[in-house]
Design an enzyme around this catalytic site. Structure first.
Site, PDB file in Angstrom:
ATOM      1  N   LYS A   1       0.637  -1.205   0.044  1.00  0.00           N
ATOM      2  CA  LYS A   1       0.299   0.077   0.051  1.00  0.00           C
ATOM      3  C   LYS A   1       0.646   1.572  -0.339  1.00  0.00           C
ATOM      4  O   LYS A   1       1.950   0.983   0.929  1.00  0.00           O
ATOM      5  CB  LYS A   1      -1.265   0.384   0.984  1.00  0.00           C
ATOM      6  CG  LYS A   1      -2.110  -0.832   1.503  1.00  0.00           C
ATOM      7  CD  LYS A   1      -2.660  -0.519   2.368  1.00  0.00           C
ATOM      8  CE  LYS A   1      -4.186  -1.708   2.374  1.00  0.00           C
ATOM      9  NZ  LYS A   1      -4.959  -1.221   1.577  1.00  0.00           N
TER      10      LYS A   1
ATOM     11  N   ARG B   1     -10.595 -11.245   1.971  1.00  0.00           N
ATOM     12  CA  ARG B   1     -11.292 -12.561   0.907  1.00  0.00           C
ATOM     13  C   ARG B   1     -10.720 -14.293   1.654  1.00  0.00           C
ATOM     14  O   ARG B   1     -11.286 -15.031   1.553  1.00  0.00           O
ATOM     15  CB  ARG B   1     -11.696 -12.278   0.171  1.00  0.00           C
ATOM     16  CG  ARG B   1     -10.313 -11.966  -1.166  1.00  0.00           C
ATOM     17  CD  ARG B   1     -11.049 -11.344  -1.947  1.00  0.00           C
ATOM     18  NE  ARG B   1     -10.858  -9.727  -1.669  1.00  0.00           N
ATOM     19  CZ  ARG B   1     -11.418  -8.882  -3.001  1.00  0.00           C
ATOM     20  NH1 ARG B   1     -11.565  -8.949  -3.903  1.00  0.00           N
ATOM     21  NH2 ARG B   1     -11.238  -7.457  -2.415  1.00  0.00           N
TER      22      ARG B   1
HETATM   23  N1  BES Z   1      -8.324  -3.608   4.164  1.00  0.00           N
HETATM   24  C1  BES Z   1      -8.512  -3.164   3.259  1.00  0.00           C
HETATM   25  C2  BES Z   1      -9.409  -2.524   2.462  1.00  0.00           C
HETATM   26  C3  BES Z   1      -9.959  -1.447   3.554  1.00  0.00           C
HETATM   27  C4  BES Z   1      -8.738  -0.376   2.817  1.00  0.00           C
HETATM   28  C5  BES Z   1     -10.722  -0.879   3.717  1.00  0.00           C
HETATM   29  C6  BES Z   1      -9.117   1.319   2.935  1.00  0.00           C
HETATM   30  C7  BES Z   1     -10.875   0.895   5.324  1.00  0.00           C
HETATM   31  C8  BES Z   1      -9.129   1.547   3.872  1.00  0.00           C
HETATM   32  C9  BES Z   1      -8.147  -4.803   2.155  1.00  0.00           C
HETATM   33  O1  BES Z   1      -7.676  -5.762   2.273  1.00  0.00           O
HETATM   34  C10 BES Z   1      -8.010  -3.991   0.860  1.00  0.00           C
HETATM   35  O2  BES Z   1      -6.137  -3.694   0.672  1.00  0.00           O
HETATM   36  N2  BES Z   1      -8.939  -4.115  -0.243  1.00  0.00           N
HETATM   37  C11 BES Z   1      -7.801  -3.510  -1.758  1.00  0.00           C
HETATM   38  C12 BES Z   1      -9.141  -4.734  -2.174  1.00  0.00           C
HETATM   39  C13 BES Z   1      -8.170  -4.744  -3.994  1.00  0.00           C
HETATM   40  C14 BES Z   1      -7.052  -4.790  -4.422  1.00  0.00           C
HETATM   41  C15 BES Z   1      -8.789  -5.250  -4.913  1.00  0.00           C
HETATM   42  C16 BES Z   1      -8.422  -2.306  -1.738  1.00  0.00           C
HETATM   43  O3  BES Z   1      -9.670  -1.925  -1.512  1.00  0.00           O
HETATM   44  O4  BES Z   1      -8.050  -1.515  -2.395  1.00  0.00           O
HETATM   45 MN    MN Z   2      -5.316  -5.177   1.554  1.00  0.00          MN
END
Ligand code: BES
Ligand code: MN
Ligand code: ZN
Length: 501
Positions: A286, A360
């Site tokens: 990230k 997931r």
């Molecule tokens: N934990 C995150 C989702 C999230 C991001 C929650 C920011 C709250 C604030 C999750 O694991 C994630 O990173 N999801 C990705 C999925 C994508 C790679 C398909 C996302 O939401 O960007």
């Molecule tokens: Mn994630």
């Protein structure tokens, strides 16, 4: 906090630091306001004419009203009378509780729940009052050098003024509301704790501690070896990149009455919580901005622990099982990589196209594990997708289910508990986006409808029971100056379970 009912007929004689009195925007006085107005020779109507518009969400403190024993009367705006409902009432209780905490008042009395309102009986209103007061008093201080940052009194005693005939029902509501607040506050605390404290092992210890505290709860924490034996290859692939050992936590509430022989048991309700104690994204790292907030990526797990705490305290007549797959998601030389194919506990293979779609991957194995309980329903709770924040903001949790009855019960519970969700689609047409050339399913579905394809992914593992998914990415915590866990969706979940029992 101590909750009680107060059954004096003469409100103006109540000796308290702060007395909450509701007023409507159209000049209509609630019965409580009317009593105070008469006792103070019209002082209240006077104020309403000039200073206070009684809009919902506003308040005005009146000190030392003549003829009134309370130190302060806090007028709470209820908005227009014809728009008054359970949600306005719950928010009014929040306004009052927050006022008391900010004004460092140790003890207070609310008359707000006494006013009738559509679609919320007395017990429900008392519950809302206790839930609001109990949550307003929460403060984070675990990781400051001085545990007590100041010693000003916190709200310790909260009483509802009702008639004698209403006392028993009010007590019942207060008890449930207090349990909801304690459960939500536990969830907030776990979310707020930094990831170097709140590890998977720590969450397991919290579950064990709850089981010691409440007789109805039993905890079991599976470690890596046992998780391997269960063939949770998808969950384990996320845990690979981290030195912190993973944990699979099982916390079970057995109703007090159900232990006796010969009693036919209702099928349990299973809650599955995403327990990523820190989500750096893994190899699909990230960006740095706000990455600290990914300590909150275990808020689904925290809500499961908080809900089980509440259910145990209430002594709910319904078996509830919490399942928490917990680990960190970090990049390292051992971490899973984009393109890796892993085999889930269900036997389905998964191509990991983005290691940041890890929620997931841990949930799917827990959802397969849930089958063994032959559950009446399974609800998973997860900070699953940033896309859910884009869709619904920070107001509603995202709700996904193919089961209309289950979805409706959850939506209704959310409205009752002032912790709302909004239903989003979960149609097979979206499944196409998860097609993979190298495995049964891919772990991402591209940018369009990101929250829906995440739910679609989970749905592939939930064929054996009625299932719903709550995406709490936008509702589990607040960012910015007031950064902190919200405890959501503990109130929704406890309300749903109360309604089922
Ligand atoms: N934990 C995150 C989702 C999230 C991001 C929650 C920011 C709250 C604030 C999750 O694991 C994630 O990173 N999801 C990705 C999925 C994508 C790679 C398909 C996302 O939401 O960007
Ligand atoms: Mn994630
Ligand atoms: Zn995550």
């Amino acid at each position: 906090m101590e909750f009680s009912t107060l059954t004096t007929a003469s409100l103006h004689q109540i000796k308290t630091a702060a007395l909450a009195v509701g007023v409507f925007a159209d000049g209509m006085l609630t019965p409580a306001a009317d009593v105070i107005d008469r006792a103070s020779h019209g002082a209240l109507r006077e104020v309403l004419k000039k200073e206070f518009l009684a809009k919902a969400g506003t308040h005005l403190a009146l000190r030392k009203l003549e003829g009134v024993s309370a130190n302060q009367v806090i007028l709470i705006g209820l908005g227009k009378q014809d728009a008054y409902n359970a949600s306005v009432h719950a928010k009014a209780e929040q306004v009052f509780a927050n006022f008391c905490v900010q004004a460092r008042i140790g003890e207070a009395v609310s008359t707000l729940a006494a006013t009738e309102c559509p679609a919320a009986g007395l017990a429900q209103r008392a519950q809302a009052a206790a839930a609001a007061a109990g949550q307003a008093a929460y403060r984070y201080d675990a990781t400051f050098s001085k545990r007590e940052r100041d010693d000003a009194p916190r709200l310790k005693k909260f009483a509802l003024s009702v008639t004698r005939a209403q006392a028993a029902e009010t007590q019942r509501g207060l008890r449930n509301g207090a349990a909801i607040a304690q459960g939500a506050n536990l969830a907030r605390e776990l979310g707020n704790l930094p990831a170097n404290v709140c590890t998977p092992t720590y969450l397991g210890d919290v579950a064990r501690k709850l089981a010691r505290e409440f007789k109805s709860l039993k905890a079991e924490v599976l470690e890596r070896k046992q998780i391997e034996a269960l063939k949770m290859g998808s969950f384990l692939s996320v845990a690979r990149g981290s030195y912190e050992p993973p944990a699979f936590i099982i916390l079970k509430h057995t109703p007090p009455g159900a232990k006796g022989a010969g009693k036919s048991r209702k099928a349990p309700i299973v809650l599955v919580g995403k327990g990523i104690t820190f989500d750096a994204g893994g190899i699909s790292l990230k960006p740095a901005a706000n990455m600290d907030e990914m300590k909150y990526d275990m808020c689904g797990a925290a809500s499961v622990l908080g809900t089980l705490r509440a259910v145990a305290e209430i002594g709910l007549e319904q078996e509830v099982i919490g399942l928490i797959p917990s680990c960190e998601n970090l990049p390292s030389g051992r971490a899973n990589k984009p393109g890796d194919v892993v085999t889930s506990m269900s036997g389905q293979t998964i191509e990991i196209l983005n290691t940041d779609a890890e929620g997931r991957l841990v949930l799917c194995d827990a959802l397969t594990y849930a089958e063994r309980y032959k559950p009446a329903a399974v609800i998973d709770i997860a900070t699953l997708t940033g896309a859910c924040i884009i869709a619904l903001g920070h107001v509603n949790s995202g709700l996904f289910s193919k089961d209309d009855a289950l979805a409706d019960s959850l939506l209704q519970a959310g409205r009752q508990a002032n912790d709302t969700a909004w239903r989003l689609p979960l149609e097979d047409a979206y499944q196409e986006q998860l097609q993979s050339n190298f495995a049964d399913i891919a772990n991402i579905g591209g940018r369009p409808a990101g929250s829906v394809t995440a739910a679609c992914f989970l749905s592939r593992f939930t064929g054996a029971y009625p299932w719903a998914h709550l995406d709490i990415a936008g509702t589990a915590w607040r960012s910015g100056k007031d950064k902190g866990g919200t405890g959501r969706p503990v109130p929704l979940l406890v309300q749903y379970l109360l309604n089922q029992a």
